[in-house]
Design a protein around this motif. Sequence first.
Motif, PDB file in Angstrom:
ATOM      1  N   PRO A 696      26.673  22.354  38.266  1.00  0.00           N
ATOM      2  CA  PRO A 696      27.397  22.214  39.495  1.00  0.00           C
ATOM      3  C   PRO A 696      28.644  21.623  39.386  1.00  0.00           C
ATOM      4  N   PHE A 697      29.817  21.926  39.765  1.00  0.00           N
ATOM      5  CA  PHE A 697      31.148  21.054  39.649  1.00  0.00           C
ATOM      6  C   PHE A 697      31.654  21.245  38.183  1.00  0.00           C
ATOM      7  N   ASP A 698      31.081  22.440  37.292  1.00  0.00           N
ATOM      8  CA  ASP A 698      31.903  22.613  36.254  1.00  0.00           C
ATOM      9  C   ASP A 698      33.064  23.573  36.555  1.00  0.00           C
ATOM     10  N   GLN A 699      33.884  23.755  35.618  1.00  0.00           N
ATOM     11  CA  GLN A 699      35.146  24.451  35.860  1.00  0.00           C
ATOM     12  C   GLN A 699      35.014  25.846  35.202  1.00  0.00           C
ATOM     13  N   VAL A 700      35.244  27.086  35.985  1.00  0.00           N
ATOM     14  CA  VAL A 700      35.268  28.320  35.272  1.00  0.00           C
ATOM     15  C   VAL A 700      36.346  29.152  35.695  1.00  0.00           C
ATOM     16  N   ASP A 701      36.697  30.141  34.453  1.00  0.00           N
ATOM     17  CA  ASP A 701      37.543  30.960  34.830  1.00  0.00           C
ATOM     18  C   ASP A 701      37.241  32.411  35.382  1.00  0.00           C
ATOM     19  N   LEU A 702      38.139  32.789  36.238  1.00  0.00           N
ATOM     20  CA  LEU A 702      37.545  34.153  37.004  1.00  0.00           C
ATOM     21  C   LEU A 702      38.531  35.217  36.567  1.00  0.00           C
ATOM     22  N   THR A 703      38.047  36.454  36.268  1.00  0.00           N
ATOM     23  CA  THR A 703      38.914  37.605  35.773  1.00  0.00           C
ATOM     24  C   THR A 703      38.669  38.962  36.748  1.00  0.00           C
ATOM     25  N   SER A 704      39.390  39.551  37.272  1.00  0.00           N
ATOM     26  CA  SER A 704      39.117  40.806  37.747  1.00  0.00           C
ATOM     27  C   SER A 704      39.939  41.843  37.255  1.00  0.00           C
ATOM     28  N   LEU A 712      43.734  37.011  35.591  1.00  0.00           N
ATOM     29  CA  LEU A 712      43.151  35.839  34.982  1.00  0.00           C
ATOM     30  C   LEU A 712      43.429  34.803  36.136  1.00  0.00           C
ATOM     31  N   ALA A 713      42.485  33.968  36.369  1.00  0.00           N
ATOM     32  CA  ALA A 713      42.955  32.846  37.323  1.00  0.00           C
ATOM     33  C   ALA A 713      42.209  31.590  36.646  1.00  0.00           C
ATOM     34  N   ARG A 714      42.396  30.539  36.192  1.00  0.00           N
ATOM     35  CA  ARG A 714      41.666  29.617  35.559  1.00  0.00           C
ATOM     36  C   ARG A 714      41.519  28.563  36.516  1.00  0.00           C
ATOM     37  N   LYS A 715      40.469  27.757  36.146  1.00  0.00           N
ATOM     38  CA  LYS A 715      39.952  26.490  36.270  1.00  0.00           C
ATOM     39  C   LYS A 715      39.665  26.552  37.753  1.00  0.00           C
ATOM     40  N   TRP A 716      38.427  26.830  38.234  1.00  0.00           N
ATOM     41  CA  TRP A 716      38.008  26.891  39.640  1.00  0.00           C
ATOM     42  C   TRP A 716      36.580  26.012  39.477  1.00  0.00           C
ATOM     43  N   VAL A 717      36.677  25.035  40.540  1.00  0.00           N
ATOM     44  CA  VAL A 717      35.367  24.156  40.510  1.00  0.00           C
ATOM     45  C   VAL A 717      34.092  24.862  41.098  1.00  0.00           C
ATOM     46  N   VAL A 718      32.912  24.946  40.461  1.00  0.00           N
ATOM     47  CA  VAL A 718      31.948  25.620  40.936  1.00  0.00           C
ATOM     48  C   VAL A 718      31.095  24.801  41.828  1.00  0.00           C
ATOM     49  N   VAL A 719      30.851  25.309  43.009  1.00  0.00           N
ATOM     50  CA  VAL A 719      30.467  24.403  44.132  1.00  0.00           C
ATOM     51  C   VAL A 719      28.958  25.186  44.530  1.00  0.00           C
ATOM     52  N   TYR A 753      40.132  42.517  50.068  1.00  0.00           N
ATOM     53  CA  TYR A 753      40.247  41.144  49.684  1.00  0.00           C
ATOM     54  C   TYR A 753      39.042  40.539  49.788  1.00  0.00           C
ATOM     55  N   LYS A 754      38.101  41.304  50.676  1.00  0.00           N
ATOM     56  CA  LYS A 754      36.560  40.798  50.642  1.00  0.00           C
ATOM     57  C   LYS A 754      35.810  41.159  49.746  1.00  0.00           C
ATOM     58  N   SER A 755      36.107  42.105  48.683  1.00  0.00           N
ATOM     59  CA  SER A 755      35.223  42.553  47.719  1.00  0.00           C
ATOM     60  C   SER A 755      35.727  42.656  46.449  1.00  0.00           C
ATOM     61  N   VAL A 756      36.315  41.784  45.842  1.00  0.00           N
ATOM     62  CA  VAL A 756      36.787  41.758  44.485  1.00  0.00           C
ATOM     63  C   VAL A 756      35.756  41.513  43.244  1.00  0.00           C
ATOM     64  N   PRO A 757      35.818  42.809  42.397  1.00  0.00           N
ATOM     65  CA  PRO A 757      34.826  42.520  41.288  1.00  0.00           C
ATOM     66  C   PRO A 757      35.424  41.524  40.257  1.00  0.00           C
ATOM     67  N   VAL A 758      34.731  40.369  39.809  1.00  0.00           N
ATOM     68  CA  VAL A 758      35.317  39.495  39.042  1.00  0.00           C
ATOM     69  C   VAL A 758      34.029  39.276  37.843  1.00  0.00           C
ATOM     70  N   THR A 759      34.491  38.759  36.719  1.00  0.00           N
ATOM     71  CA  THR A 759      33.869  38.128  35.770  1.00  0.00           C
ATOM     72  C   THR A 759      34.105  36.591  35.666  1.00  0.00           C
ATOM     73  N   VAL A 760      32.942  35.920  35.325  1.00  0.00           N
ATOM     74  CA  VAL A 760      33.030  34.596  35.222  1.00  0.00           C
ATOM     75  C   VAL A 760      32.744  34.009  33.885  1.00  0.00           C
ATOM     76  N   ARG A 761      33.621  33.067  33.363  1.00  0.00           N
ATOM     77  CA  ARG A 761      33.491  32.378  32.184  1.00  0.00           C
ATOM     78  C   ARG A 761      33.677  30.917  32.310  1.00  0.00           C
ATOM     79  N   PRO A 762      32.894  30.199  31.630  1.00  0.00           N
ATOM     80  CA  PRO A 762      33.284  28.550  31.632  1.00  0.00           C
ATOM     81  C   PRO A 762      34.765  28.523  31.270  1.00  0.00           C
TER      82      PRO A 762
END
Length: 764
Positions: A696-704, A712-719, A753-762
Amino acid sequence: MQDQPEAPDDPGDSEPKSPGQPVGTRALASALPPLLTAPMTVERPPRASGGPAAALVGLDDTLRKPGLVRGLRLLRALNQERGFVCPGCAWPTPDHRARFELCESGARAVADEADSRRAGDRSFAAYTIPELARRSDHWLAGQGRLTTPMIRRADQNGYQPIDWDAALALVGTALATLPAPDRAVFYSSARIANEPAFCLQLLARAIGTNNLASSSQLCHEASRVALRGLLGDERACVSLADFDRAEAIFLFGCNPGSNHPRMLAALRAAKRRGARIVAINPLREASLLRSRRATDLFDGGLEIADLLLPVYVGGDLATIIGIAKVVVEADAVDREFVAAHTRGLASFEAALARWSWTDVCERSGLDEAAIRAAADIYIRSNATIACWGVGLTQHHDGVTTVEQLIDLLLLRGNLGKPGAGPLALLGHSNTRGCWTMAVEPRLDPATRERLAAATGLSIPTEPGLDVVGAIAAMHRGEVDVFGSLGGNLLAAGPDTEQVAAALRRCKLTVHVATKLNRAHLITGETALLLPCLARSEDDRGRWLSFEDMTGTVRASTGRAPPARATLRSEVEIITAIGAITAPDALDWAGLGRDYDRIRELIAAALPGCEGFAAQLGRARSLRLPAPESIGVATLVPPPAPGPVRSDGEFLLTTVRSHDQHNSTIYKQGDRERGIDGYRRVVLMNLADIRRLGIEPFDQVDLTSSFGDHERLARKWVVVPHHIPAGMLAAYWPEANALVPTGHVDPRSGTPAYKSVPVTVRPSG
Ligand SMILES: Nc1nc2c(c(=O)[nH]1)N[C@H]1C(S)=C(S)[C@@H](COP(=O)(O)OP(=O)(O)OC[C@H]3O[C@@H](n4cnc5c(=O)[nH]c(N)nc54)[C@H](O)[C@@H]3O)O[C@H]1N2
Ligand SMILES: Nc1nc2c(c(=O)[nH]1)N[C@H]1C(S)=C(S)[C@@H](COP(=O)(O)OP(=O)(O)OC[C@H]3O[C@@H](n4cnc5c(=O)[nH]c(N)nc54)[C@H](O)[C@@H]3O)O[C@H]1N2
Ligand SMILES: [Mo]
């Protein structure tokens, strides 16, 4: 133009203070030296929505922005008969309204527009546009009210003052000399009143284009298409009185505690009477659990939902179909109603039978027992209201989903009787009004003919561009002039980078606005920023009107002294442009001077609006005619089950925090979800966090990915949060960089806007 920065996907101060540093919980944060941690805290979300904290926050904003005395005076005029209509949302006001109804969201929206700070010429002189663009949304709005017309000329990188006449002449001439009428696009926020909305579409049509993009197309267009298609009229819906009679209320994809707080009074009253409430939502929202009034000091509040279904993101269609299966299996169809008011039951049932329980459960994320429990409440109720927010509409199958919900209501005769029916929880305070005022690219032939006959305009039959179509056309370089009446297309539209590139390709961008926002900073070759009066301000005694989500139009008179004496109203600005662009088309000066003239034209030009001419002024309110009889609806058969999500892929939904109003960010954080100090977070199930091998609270990058384009959007804090495994939630506008423009509901043009398929990477 190269000097303008890319639209940031993480504007300004929502960046961690020390990027890359882990962000901790309160305990962790206090254990580390302060400079190493971002000022973010996460606590267990509150067990109830509202309460004294809501009142205090409303008062705090009032104190800080307009000042307490002025602010309280304004709040006393809010939704009162001689006062002004609340800009917070489109929830109806009861006829026997309380003298003072404190709503945190309404108080904050009023405080924000009545801000005593001023973004005067000096604020602009101190910064270039690229410098302003590096600031956060919160900072931009914090500059206060816009008071002077400003121009950014082609060879400059800053805004400079321009006088009103020169500014209006520039727009008027640009529109009059377009190589083709469709090279102009108008965007408007559905927050604007009926009178300017009507004038805006007159201006577009006087030029000869139907290019009328509106925020309503990002919001509830799917509701409108489904209601029109099935029931013949989007006005078919319940009224406030029906909440006193309903035996069951279903809430799909909405968060009333943050976005429609006054609705909670109706839900609490229904609950006390014994109505049952079912909420369908991937997130365990506080306001769906319990609700506290501002005066509930020591009380835990009233339970709202009897049953909360933690559906998958985009899993509502399958849920509704599952409930319909039980209704049919249990022989609970209201045969008499269905025979009299619907057609197509046999094909509906045949298509329903093609859905197995495995199909339903895999796609809804719910087990059969949970769906049966919801169906049981539905079947036992003799009068059911189904409400839905944008959690239901902003999907690639938004229209289909709303259609199935209306079918479900029809199966048990929940239409045309007290306490029953559909209700789209419209968001902006005049979404329905903008529909009624014909702010749309596609007019039905009867409306077009009547509008043309009453105004003498020749209205093109070709449909114009909606929001998504307009962004694409601008991006292709097919638009010269982009005019925006309110709103913030850059932040509100999908795919921030593409909207930015689209805006930059225009020759002239024009914004009529109350406060500075990011859309004003990504400009065409030349850009104009025209400040206007806000609805809470005195417009020399003149009044405007707004239509709530149930179809009641109310008169609204601003009370506060204008932010600056030279400010003009939206109507004055549009009609002045009309007078330059198409001087002979209409009596623009008369319309701009006397709003009764606009209302007389509305009464003559728009079906059902006859009462605008006299009754609205006399009574200060007007109930627009809903369909008189329920008629005969053709049930829409459920579609075949679609594919299930592939392994390793997450579905991201983008939502509002409690502390924002659309693109206006009041505060970093989200009080009703227990988050403070930070917004670039992604809410995730703890099992997924473990499965990804992160903390928890690590940061991840999201890619759609969509088509051949990766975002690619970088650095989201995982809650960690209460959300089904495989699902994610993040706030917009930050997450809009991930929403592909092509990922829309083809039947309504609404971005998914409310169903964007994404992948998650640290994050590396
Ligand atoms: N204070 C405040 N008030 C507002 C606004 C604001 O920003 N701030 N905005 C106004 C506007 S324009 C609008 S349109 C309304 C919006 O009001 P809402 O419709 O409440 O909007 P959201 O917060 O976007 O999302 C609503 C809910 O949908 C849920 N959800 C997300 N995806 C799904 C899904 O796939 N299925 C289901 N069943 N639920 C899902 C989310 O968890 C969230 O609880 O509010 C209006 N009122
Ligand atoms: N990812 C994602 N994106 C979304 C959504 C989502 O749920 N997820 N929701 C969508 C929805 S439902 C909507 S409605 C849109 C909202 O889209 P918009 O309506 O375009 O955006 P707002 O943030 O409401 O616009 C705020 C700006 O309007 C101006 N303004 C405020 N009051 C007035 C006024 O009285 N007159 C004028 N002329 N200007 C004024 C101010 O300058 C302010 O900065 O966003 C959509 N975008
Ligand atoms: Mo909206």
